[in-house]
Design a protein around this motif. Structure first.
Motif, PDB file in Angstrom:
ATOM      1  N   TYR A 101     -38.662  75.528 -26.071  1.00 40.85           N
ATOM      2  CA  TYR A 101     -38.426  74.760 -26.289  1.00 40.85           C
ATOM      3  C   TYR A 101     -37.530  74.341 -24.946  1.00 40.85           C
ATOM      4  N   LEU A 102     -36.536  74.231 -25.574  1.00 47.09           N
ATOM      5  CA  LEU A 102     -34.939  73.970 -25.188  1.00 47.09           C
ATOM      6  C   LEU A 102     -34.404  75.157 -23.328  1.00 47.09           C
ATOM      7  N   ALA A 103     -34.888  76.011 -23.623  1.00 45.74           N
ATOM      8  CA  ALA A 103     -35.231  77.960 -23.303  1.00 45.74           C
ATOM      9  C   ALA A 103     -35.708  77.374 -21.497  1.00 45.74           C
ATOM     10  N   SER A 104     -37.011  75.998 -21.837  1.00 40.76           N
ATOM     11  CA  SER A 104     -37.847  76.357 -20.868  1.00 40.76           C
ATOM     12  C   SER A 104     -37.250  74.602 -19.904  1.00 40.76           C
ATOM     13  N   HIS A 105     -36.679  74.306 -20.903  1.00 41.38           N
ATOM     14  CA  HIS A 105     -36.048  72.473 -19.809  1.00 41.38           C
ATOM     15  C   HIS A 105     -34.603  72.873 -19.746  1.00 41.38           C
ATOM     16  N   SER A 106     -34.185  73.298 -18.554  1.00 42.91           N
ATOM     17  CA  SER A 106     -32.996  73.333 -18.361  1.00 42.91           C
ATOM     18  C   SER A 106     -32.553  72.424 -18.587  1.00 42.91           C
ATOM     19  N   GLU A 107     -32.817  71.108 -18.111  1.00 42.44           N
ATOM     20  CA  GLU A 107     -32.472  69.365 -18.508  1.00 42.44           C
ATOM     21  C   GLU A 107     -31.000  69.616 -20.446  1.00 42.44           C
ATOM     22  N   TYR A 108     -31.883  70.311 -20.539  1.00 42.06           N
ATOM     23  CA  TYR A 108     -31.347  70.426 -22.149  1.00 42.06           C
ATOM     24  C   TYR A 108     -30.483  71.342 -22.505  1.00 42.06           C
ATOM     25  N   PRO A 109     -28.972  71.617 -21.858  1.00 43.03           N
ATOM     26  CA  PRO A 109     -28.693  72.887 -21.900  1.00 43.03           C
ATOM     27  C   PRO A 109     -28.572  73.436 -23.581  1.00 43.03           C
ATOM     28  N   THR A 110     -28.558  72.330 -24.601  1.00 41.68           N
ATOM     29  CA  THR A 110     -28.000  72.341 -25.788  1.00 41.68           C
ATOM     30  C   THR A 110     -29.297  71.237 -26.390  1.00 41.68           C
ATOM     31  N   PHE A 111     -29.286  71.522 -27.801  1.00 43.00           N
ATOM     32  CA  PHE A 111     -29.988  70.848 -29.009  1.00 43.00           C
ATOM     33  C   PHE A 111     -29.423  69.221 -29.008  1.00 43.00           C
ATOM     34  N   GLU A 112     -28.053  69.702 -29.467  1.00 44.50           N
ATOM     35  CA  GLU A 112     -27.866  67.850 -29.153  1.00 44.50           C
ATOM     36  C   GLU A 112     -27.595  66.877 -27.928  1.00 44.50           C
ATOM     37  N   ALA A 113     -27.935  67.849 -26.650  1.00 49.39           N
ATOM     38  CA  ALA A 113     -28.341  67.249 -24.881  1.00 49.39           C
ATOM     39  C   ALA A 113     -29.884  67.137 -25.601  1.00 49.39           C
ATOM     40  N   LEU A 114     -30.722  67.223 -26.100  1.00 54.51           N
ATOM     41  CA  LEU A 114     -32.139  66.818 -26.471  1.00 54.51           C
ATOM     42  C   LEU A 114     -32.051  65.916 -27.379  1.00 54.51           C
ATOM     43  N   LEU A 115     -31.163  65.916 -28.281  1.00 55.53           N
ATOM     44  CA  LEU A 115     -30.450  64.482 -29.666  1.00 55.53           C
ATOM     45  C   LEU A 115     -30.512  63.357 -28.802  1.00 55.53           C
ATOM     46  N   GLN A 116     -30.004  63.522 -27.543  1.00 56.58           N
ATOM     47  CA  GLN A 116     -29.125  62.178 -26.433  1.00 56.58           C
ATOM     48  C   GLN A 116     -29.598  61.862 -26.088  1.00 56.58           C
ATOM     49  N   ASP A 117     -31.667  61.940 -25.649  1.00 57.72           N
ATOM     50  CA  ASP A 117     -32.549  61.709 -24.882  1.00 57.72           C
ATOM     51  C   ASP A 117     -33.030  60.565 -25.618  1.00 57.72           C
ATOM     52  N   ALA A 118     -33.175  59.398 -26.189  1.00 53.09           N
ATOM     53  CA  ALA A 118     -34.305  58.831 -27.596  1.00 53.09           C
ATOM     54  C   ALA A 118     -35.621  58.447 -27.104  1.00 53.09           C
ATOM     55  N   SER A 119     -35.651  58.607 -25.393  1.00 56.04           N
ATOM     56  CA  SER A 119     -37.302  58.714 -25.079  1.00 56.04           C
ATOM     57  C   SER A 119     -37.910  60.001 -25.065  1.00 56.04           C
ATOM     58  N   ARG A 120     -37.011  61.150 -24.867  1.00 59.15           N
ATOM     59  CA  ARG A 120     -37.740  62.249 -25.159  1.00 59.15           C
ATOM     60  C   ARG A 120     -38.167  63.375 -26.433  1.00 59.15           C
ATOM     61  N   CYS A 121     -36.817  62.354 -26.916  1.00 60.46           N
ATOM     62  CA  CYS A 121     -36.697  62.724 -29.101  1.00 60.46           C
ATOM     63  C   CYS A 121     -38.337  62.306 -29.730  1.00 60.46           C
ATOM     64  N   ASP A 122     -38.572  60.618 -29.015  1.00 64.38           N
ATOM     65  CA  ASP A 122     -39.854  59.980 -29.352  1.00 64.38           C
ATOM     66  C   ASP A 122     -41.413  60.523 -28.876  1.00 64.38           C
ATOM     67  N   THR A 123     -41.219  60.967 -27.425  1.00 64.60           N
ATOM     68  CA  THR A 123     -42.461  61.946 -27.083  1.00 64.60           C
ATOM     69  C   THR A 123     -42.792  62.658 -27.620  1.00 64.60           C
ATOM     70  N   ILE A 124     -41.727  63.933 -28.283  1.00 63.46           N
ATOM     71  CA  ILE A 124     -42.281  64.986 -28.913  1.00 63.46           C
ATOM     72  C   ILE A 124     -42.593  64.789 -30.644  1.00 63.46           C
ATOM     73  N   ALA A 125     -42.040  63.587 -31.117  1.00 63.64           N
ATOM     74  CA  ALA A 125     -42.330  62.859 -32.673  1.00 63.64           C
ATOM     75  C   ALA A 125     -44.008  62.544 -32.172  1.00 63.64           C
ATOM     76  N   ARG A 126     -44.283  61.554 -31.707  1.00 56.30           N
ATOM     77  CA  ARG A 126     -45.667  60.896 -31.216  1.00 56.30           C
ATOM     78  C   ARG A 126     -46.652  61.939 -30.899  1.00 56.30           C
ATOM     79  N   THR A 127     -46.397  63.228 -30.685  1.00 59.57           N
ATOM     80  CA  THR A 127     -47.414  64.410 -29.912  1.00 59.57           C
ATOM     81  C   THR A 127     -47.819  65.646 -31.215  1.00 59.57           C
TER      82      THR A 127
END
Length: 654
Positions: free
Chosen positions: A90-116
């Motif tokens: 998933y990270l490899a196809s989303h260049s806005e998140y170069p690392t997993f830590e960068a994804l964790l910084q985005d609370a809104s995206r984590c919320d969407t992934i969790a609810r999905t």
């Protein structure tokens, strides 16, 4: 694989899924049966935690979004847990998140992934659904779809997918609060609106061109009602005071948003080619031939105006469209409501629906056996008319069909509102379930089949002014009760109406003719008395909703069926003359014979005999005339044409 070959290969496998995928407890099996894992003493959160070597990243996303604690407490959850490799892809196809830590910084995206990946109100095992949409939406208000396929690299072993892309690599890990399935890809539902998603499918390009040329694509682009003001957070989460209904206290839940959603039934280019339709011009000519015959008064008047609602192609396209999201199992009785409650030896399991083509209806039924079993549009049992088969998710190949605001389903032949459909298929008694009488009952996720009984303590309420096709007074409470197998209601559900109520709804359109308009209801002492109106004209004296079969016995004596059919027919005629009919014999509670015999509280009341003209609106109004907080369990409406209710042979009891 082509759709047909997929189906031929998999139909036996999908039908055998309950054998292949049963929920087991390895404490009883000694740790064998490697496809399943016992977690009878673990919560869903603990299962994910114990799978840290594969699911630790998903656990961190859940924790970041504050959903991990939710999966640690009592509930009834279905969780699709992506592996760490799935997160990395998933990270490899989303260049806005170069690392997993960068994804964790985005609370809104984590919320969407969790609810999905979480369904909150139902534990769904692959024994429950092997091919189709899960009845409950996920926490992001989207449906998830399960399909099956065969793995050619592994002896054609059956494999399953969520939304046709995320493979279930571990299934049915039973938790104390639900079930966990491990998947190999993050679920990413399409964010396209329905017409945009359809435009990406080259196999339906002719239908898409017609959709565009008629302007009907614009009717499928609405999504959220910006005028809707959500009630309090407590009411959304079901934390307001309970409402007593059906003899028990019910949790009341209101929708957070009001959605507009749609369904399109579409033919592929391949289906058109079999009928000699290879170009857009061919499709225009075909539509003109059909609809000039159905509407001869309009023939030739609007041929050069494809956006006009009386244009033949416009009618053709819009007859394929519904103003609500209905998944494959929603259009006719399914699951246990089909296998255990419908007496298929007597009648097909069917439902009737208003389309987006003005003043037209579609008749859906679930029927057939073996390779012919399935969902059909405009099918008739007697005399036999096959109708058009709707393809299942697995039959439809790997194309994604769930859009942000709807879905589209493939057909195996051309769907049309022909003279044969109008005059033969729809010349029947239409039993129209009350929960289908507004698009909002479906689009807000209120109409749910609750075979497991997980939701039998709650009802789904809707606000005044936000129920399409309905008008209600300030003193009227309207909600939908999820379908429950043990209820004495047709299809196990009902519209729950309470208060000193005054409610109106628009009748679905029918071909011109004289009809008996009937109401199906469940009697009870708390029901009260209502005055019924048709277009604000009173329909006789008020109807006593406390009145059950026991009152009819008091009035005319024993009405039990005997072996003497002449006696039974005469008794039915006497009841009919009094304005009543017993429940149908073609539907039952599990283990029983039929409502006619086993549900004395279930009755049909004849409200009016009326000539109904195609193209004219008719509204039924029910005004409570008893004093106090009364309730009405509104089950269904029947629209029965004169050639059936007054036929010399008599109307059947189905």
């Amino acid at each position: 694989m082509k759709r047909k070959s997929v189906y031929s290969l998999l139909i036996a496998c999908c039908m055998a899924t309950p054998m292949l995928y049963s929920c087991v407890d390895n404490d009883d099996l000694g740790g064998e049966n490697g496809a399943f894992y016992s977690a009878t003493k673990l919560t869903a959160a603990e299962i994910i935690q114990q799978n840290a070597d594969r699911c630790s990243m998903f656990q961190q996303i859940l924790e970041r979004a504050n959903y991990y604690s939710l999966l640690s407490v009592y509930g009834n959850y279905t969780v699709f847990a992506p592996t760490n490799d799935a997160i990395r892809n998933y990270l490899a196809s989303h260049s806005e998140y170069p690392t997993f830590e960068a994804l964790l910084q985005d609370a809104s995206r984590c919320d969407t992934i969790a609810r999905t990946h979480i369904i909150k109100d139902g534990a769904y095992f692959t024994t429950d659904i092997s091919d189709g949409t899960i009845p409950q939406m996920n926490m992001d208000d989207r449906y998830l779809e399960l399909t099956c396929d065969s793995d050619a690299s592994n002896n054609n072993q059956l494999i399953m997918f969520v939304n046709k892309r995320s493979q279930l690599i571990e299934k049915n890990d039973s938790a104390t609060n639900g079930v966990v399935h491990v998947i190999d890809r993050v679920i990413t539902p399409s964010n396209d609106l329905l017409p945009d998603l359809m435009a990406e499918d080259p196999s339906i390009s002719l239908f898409v061109e017609a959709l565009n040329q008629t302007g009907m694509r614009d009717s499928l682009t609405k999504y959220i009602d910006m005028n809707y003001a959500a009630p309090s957070e407590d009411s959304i989460n079901g934390e307001i005071a309970k409402v007593r209904y059906g003899g028990r206290e019910n949790i009341v839940t209101y929708p957070r948003q009001r959605y507009f959603k749609f369904t399109a039934f579409v033919e592929s280019n391949e289906v058109y080619a079999k009928r000699g339709i290879n170009t857009y011009a061919d499709l225009v000519a075909y539509a003109k031939k059909v609809y000039d015959a159905t509407y001869p008064e309009d023939a030739g008047k609007y041929d050069d105006q494809p956006t006009h609602r009386k244009n033949p192609l416009n009618r053709f396209v819009s007859y394929h469209l519904m103003d609500r999201l209905g998944n494959y199992n929603d259009w006719a009785p399914s699951g246990q409501f089909y296998t255990e409650c419908t007496v298929t030896s007597l009648a097909d399991a069917e439902d009737f629906w208003e389309t987006m083509c003005p003043n037209t209806m579609l008749r859906f039924c679930r029927a057939g056996t073996g390779a012919n079993a399935g969902l059909y549009a405009n099918r008739k049992r007697s005399p036999s008319i096959r109708g058009v088969k709707v393809l299942t998710a697995s039959e439809s190949g790997k194309t994604e069909q769930l859009a942000r605001n709807g879905t589209y389903l493939y057909l195996d032949d051309i769907l049309e509102y022909s003279t044969k459909v109008r005059d033969e298929v729809l010349s029947c008694r239409m039993r129209i379930d009350a929960t289908t009488l507004s698009a909002d009952f479906m689009n807000q996720g209120c109409r749910i089949n609750d075979e497991k009984g997980a939701l039998n303590d709650r009802i789904y309420a809707l606000k005044k002014g936000y129920i399409k096709g309905w008008k209600i007074s300030d003193d009227t409470f309207v909600a939908v009760h999820p379908a429950e197998l043990s209820w004495s209601s047709y299809l196990g559900n009902a519209i729950c109406i309470k208060g000193q109520y005054d409610v109106q709804f628009k009748l679905p359109p029918v071909p011109s003719g004289t009809y008996e308009i009937r109401m199906g209801y469940v009697a009870g002492e708390e029901r009260g008395v209502v005055q019924v109106y048709l277009n604000n004209e009173p329909c006789g004296i008020p109807v006593d909703l406390t009145y059950g079969t026991w009152n009819l016995v008091d009035l005319i004596g024993d009405i039990t069926d005997t072996e003497d059919e002449e006696h039974n027919t005469a008794m039915d005629k006497t009841l009919h003359n009094l304005g009543y009919m017993r429940g149908m014999d073609s539907y039952r509670k599990p283990g029983m014979t039929g409502f006619r015999k086993d549900a004395p509280e279930h009755l049909r009341r004849i409200l009016a005999t009326q000539k109904l003209d195609e193209g004219k609106e008719y509204w039924l109004r029910f005004r409570q005339v008893s004093k106090g907080d009364m309730e009405w369990s509104f089950d269904y409406i029947e629209l029965c044409p004169k050639d059936i209710y007054a036929s010399p042979e008599g109307e059947d009891r189905h």
